[in-house]
Design an enzyme around this catalytic site. Structure first.
Site, short mmCIF file in Angstrom:
data_model
loop_
_atom_site.label_atom_id
_atom_site.label_comp_id
_atom_site.label_asym_id
_atom_site.label_seq_id
_atom_site.Cartn_x
_atom_site.Cartn_y
_atom_site.Cartn_z
N CYS A 115 0.87 -1.18 0.00
CA CYS A 115 0.00 0.00 0.00
C CYS A 115 0.90 1.23 0.00
O CYS A 115 1.77 1.38 0.86
CB CYS A 115 -0.88 -0.04 1.24
SG CYS A 115 -1.98 1.37 1.34
N CYS A 126 -3.48 15.06 2.99
CA CYS A 126 -4.50 14.94 1.95
C CYS A 126 -5.46 16.11 2.08
O CYS A 126 -5.83 16.51 3.20
CB CYS A 126 -5.26 13.63 2.09
SG CYS A 126 -6.49 13.40 0.78
N CYS A 140 -11.03 9.65 8.32
CA CYS A 140 -9.66 9.30 7.92
C CYS A 140 -8.66 10.16 8.69
O CYS A 140 -8.74 11.39 8.68
CB CYS A 140 -9.50 9.54 6.42
SG CYS A 140 -7.81 9.38 5.86
N GLY A 147 -3.08 10.27 0.98
CA GLY A 147 -3.29 11.11 -0.20
C GLY A 147 -4.35 10.62 -1.16
O GLY A 147 -4.76 9.47 -1.11
N GLU A 148 -4.80 11.54 -2.00
CA GLU A 148 -5.75 11.22 -3.07
C GLU A 148 -4.93 11.16 -4.37
O GLU A 148 -4.51 12.21 -4.89
CB GLU A 148 -6.83 12.32 -3.11
CG GLU A 148 -7.65 12.39 -4.39
CD GLU A 148 -8.28 11.06 -4.81
OE1 GLU A 148 -9.18 10.58 -4.11
OE2 GLU A 148 -7.87 10.51 -5.85
N SER A 158 -6.95 3.95 -5.81
CA SER A 158 -8.13 4.18 -4.97
C SER A 158 -8.41 5.67 -4.93
O SER A 158 -7.53 6.46 -4.59
CB SER A 158 -7.85 3.65 -3.57
OG SER A 158 -8.92 3.98 -2.71
N SER A 167 -13.77 5.16 -2.98
CA SER A 167 -14.19 5.30 -1.58
C SER A 167 -15.60 5.87 -1.58
O SER A 167 -15.77 7.07 -1.76
CB SER A 167 -13.25 6.27 -0.86
OG SER A 167 -11.95 5.77 -0.87
N LEU A 168 -16.58 5.03 -1.36
CA LEU A 168 -17.97 5.48 -1.48
C LEU A 168 -18.51 5.97 -0.12
O LEU A 168 -18.88 7.11 0.04
CB LEU A 168 -18.83 4.35 -2.04
CG LEU A 168 -20.08 4.78 -2.77
CD1 LEU A 168 -19.74 5.58 -4.02
CD2 LEU A 168 -20.93 3.57 -3.16
N HIS A 169 -18.62 5.06 0.81
CA HIS A 169 -18.90 5.36 2.23
C HIS A 169 -20.29 5.89 2.54
O HIS A 169 -20.62 6.07 3.72
CB HIS A 169 -17.86 6.33 2.82
CG HIS A 169 -16.45 5.90 2.57
ND1 HIS A 169 -15.96 4.68 2.95
CD2 HIS A 169 -15.42 6.53 1.93
CE1 HIS A 169 -14.69 4.57 2.58
NE2 HIS A 169 -14.35 5.67 1.95
N ASN A 187 -11.30 2.24 12.03
CA ASN A 187 -10.30 2.27 13.11
C ASN A 187 -10.44 3.60 13.83
O ASN A 187 -9.95 4.62 13.34
CB ASN A 187 -8.90 2.13 12.53
CG ASN A 187 -8.73 0.74 11.97
OD1 ASN A 187 -8.61 -0.23 12.70
ND2 ASN A 187 -8.76 0.66 10.65
N CYS A 247 -6.09 0.67 7.02
CA CYS A 247 -6.46 1.76 6.14
C CYS A 247 -7.04 2.92 6.96
O CYS A 247 -7.82 2.71 7.87
CB CYS A 247 -7.50 1.27 5.15
SG CYS A 247 -8.06 2.53 4.05
S1 SF4 Z 1 -9.77 8.65 2.83
FE1 SF4 Z 1 -8.27 9.06 1.17
S2 SF4 Z 1 -9.15 10.85 0.12
FE2 SF4 Z 1 -10.16 10.77 2.11
S3 SF4 Z 1 -8.91 12.10 3.44
FE3 SF4 Z 1 -8.14 9.99 3.67
S4 SF4 Z 1 -6.43 9.84 2.24
FE4 SF4 Z 1 -7.67 11.62 1.63
#
Ligand code: SF4
Length: 374
Positions: free
Chosen positions: A103, A110, A117, A164-165, A196, A218-220, A300, A343
Site C-alpha cells: 500500500c 490529503c 480518515c 493522499g488522493e 483508490s 471510496s464510497l462510504h 479504526n 487503512c
Molecule cells: S480517505 Fe483518502 S481521500 Fe479521504 S482524506 Fe483519507 S487519504 Fe484523503
C-alpha cells in the site's frame, strides 16, 4: 542531481537521449534499478563505461530515508519515510498466501478531508514526486527480497490507498503506474495495480485513456446528503456523476467491476436503510454498464473523528443484504492491528508531528554520527 527513480521508460529514454545515448540504454538502466535493485552505476556491469561516467555526478538513485519500520505479528510491515520539510509518509506491506500487497502513499497529507480518515484530519502538505512514490516500492521490494532471502519478486500487487488522493496528484502518479506495469520495471499486471480514489471524476476519465488499472472508489455513503458530510469532495462530484464515471471507466478497465470501499461507521451509514439505498443507487447505474463489488471496512477509531466502529453483527447484516441482492460484498480483514497499519490509520504516527520531528531529528543525528565515525 537527477533522481532516476523519477522516470518511467519514456522519461528515462529522453534523459539518456539528452546524454547522447540510445533508447536501449534506458532499458538496461531500468532493469538494473528496478529489477535488480542496484543504485550504484559502477556495479551496472553491462553499461558502457562512457555512460557510467556520464551518469556519475549528474544522476543518482536516491531512496527515501526510513524513519521507522514496524513488523506486525501477522507479517505486515509498515515503514515511515522521511520526505523532507517535516513531512513523512507511510507504506505498508501485507503478505497473504497467494500475494504480497504494498500500500503506497501519493501525497504528504490529503486535501480531501474525509471525516473518518486520520490522514484527512492532518490537512495537506504537498504532492509527492514520482521518485518519492516509486521509492516506496523500490525500497520495499528489494528490502523484502533480502529479508526473505529470495531472488523472486515479492510484491505482486500495489494499491494506491496510503496517504493522499492519487488522482489529485495525477501527473506524478501516472509515470509511477507506468513503471509498475512496465516489463522492464516491475512487470505487474494491470489487474494487480489499484488506484483508490474518493471520486475525482475528470481524472477517472483521464485514467481510462492514459493507463487503465484496477479502480477502487471510496464510497462510504449511499446518498449525497450523507456523503457530503463524510467525503467533502462529493459536493463537487456528486454520486450520480461519480457512478456514471465508474461505468465509463469499465469500458477499458482490466477488471470488469469497480470496487466500492465502504467504511462502516456506527449509527452513521451502517443501517439496513443505507444498504437498501446503495442497492437503489447501483441499480440506477447498472443500465449504463456499472458492475461493482463492495468491500466493507471496519473503522479504526481515532479521537478527533468522534466516530465509532460498527458492531460486527451489523456489518455482517449489511453485507448479507448486499450479497442477497446479488452484489458480491466482502468484509476487509484487519491486518497489522498491533502496528496501526490499517487503512485510514496510516497517518497514525505522522499525526503527532512533534513525535515525528523528534524521531527525524534522532535519525539525522544518528546518520551524521555514523558519517563522523566512518
Ligand atoms: S480517505 Fe483518502 S481521500 Fe479521504 S482524506 Fe483519507 S487519504 Fe484523503
Amino acid at each position: 542531481m537527477v533522481n532516476l527513480l523519477d522516470f518511467d521508460l519514456d522519461g528515462l529514454a529522453a534523459f539518456c537521449e539528452g546524454l547522447g545515448e540510445k533508447r536501449f540504454r534506458a532499458v538496461q538502466l531500468l532493469r538494473w534499478i528496478h529489477q535488480r535493485g542496484q543504485a550504484d552505476f559502477g556495479q551496472m556491469s553491462d553499461l558502457a563505461k562512457s555512460l557510467r561516467d556520464k551518469l556519475a555526478g549528474r544522476a543518482e538513485v536516491a531512496a527515501l530515508p526510513v524513519i521507522s519500520q514496524h513488523e506486525s505479528r501477522d507479517g505486515t510491515i509498515k515503514w515511515l519515510f522521511d520526505v523532507g520539510g517535516g513531512n513523512a509518509v507511510e507504506s505498508v506491506f501485507i503478505p497473504e498466501d497467494d500475494r504480497g500487497t504494498l500500500c503506497v502513499s501519493s501525497q504528504a497529507g490529503c486535501a480531501v478531508g474525509c471525516r473518518f480518515c486520520s490522514t484527512g484530519h492532518q490537512g495537506f502538505s504537498r504532492n509527492l514526486s514520482t521518485a518519492e512514490i516509486v521509492a516506496q516500492l523500490w525500497f520495499a521490494e528489494h528490502f523484502l527480497r533480502r529479508h526473505l532471502q529470495t531472488e523472486e519478486r515479492v510484491i505482486s500487487n500495489v494499491v494506491m490507498m496510503g496517504m493522499g488522493e492519487p488522482l489529485q496528484n495525477y501527473d506524478r502518479v501516472l509515470p509511477a503506474l507506468r513503471l509498475m506495469l512496465d516489463d522492464h520495471g516491475y512487470g505487474l499486471s494491470r489487474r494487480r495495480v489499484t488506484v483508490s480514489t474518493s471520486g475525482v471524476v475528470p481524472m477517472i476519465d483521464r485514467l481510462t485513456r492514459d493507463c487503465p488499472v484496477a479502480l477502487a472508489v471510496s464510497l462510504h455513503a449511499p446518498t449525497d446528503a450523507l456523503r457530503d458530510q463524510l467525503v467533502p469532495l462529493n459536493r463537487k462530484y456528486p454520486l450520480d456523476e461519480l457512478l456514471s464515471a465508474c461505468a465509463r471507466y469499465l469500458a477499458s478497465a482490466p477488471r470488469d467491476f469497480i470496487t466500492f470501499e465502504y467504511c462502516m461507521l456506527d449509527g452513521v451509514n451502517d443501517g439496513p436503510e443505507h444498504a437498501r439505498a446503495l442497492l437503489e443507487l447501483t441499480r440506477r447505474h447498472a443500465a449504463e454498464g456499472l458492475r461493482c463489488k463492495f468491500n466493507l471496512i471496519p473503522f479504526n477509531p481515532f479521537p478527533q473523528s468522534g466516530l465509532l466502529r460498527s458492531p460486527a453483527p451489523r456489518v455482517l447484516a449489511f453485507a448479507g443484504l448486499l450479497n442477497n441482492a446479488g452484489i458480491v460484498t466482502t468484509v476487509r480483514k484487519t491486518r497489522g492491528d498491533d502496528i496501526d497499519a490499517a487503512c485510514g490509520q496510516l497517518a497514525g504516527d505522522v499525526r503527532d508531528r512533534t513525535r515525528v520531528q523528534q524521531r527525524m531529528a534522532r535519525q539525522r543525528a544518528a546518520t551524521s554520527q555514523k558519517k563522523v565515525v566512518s
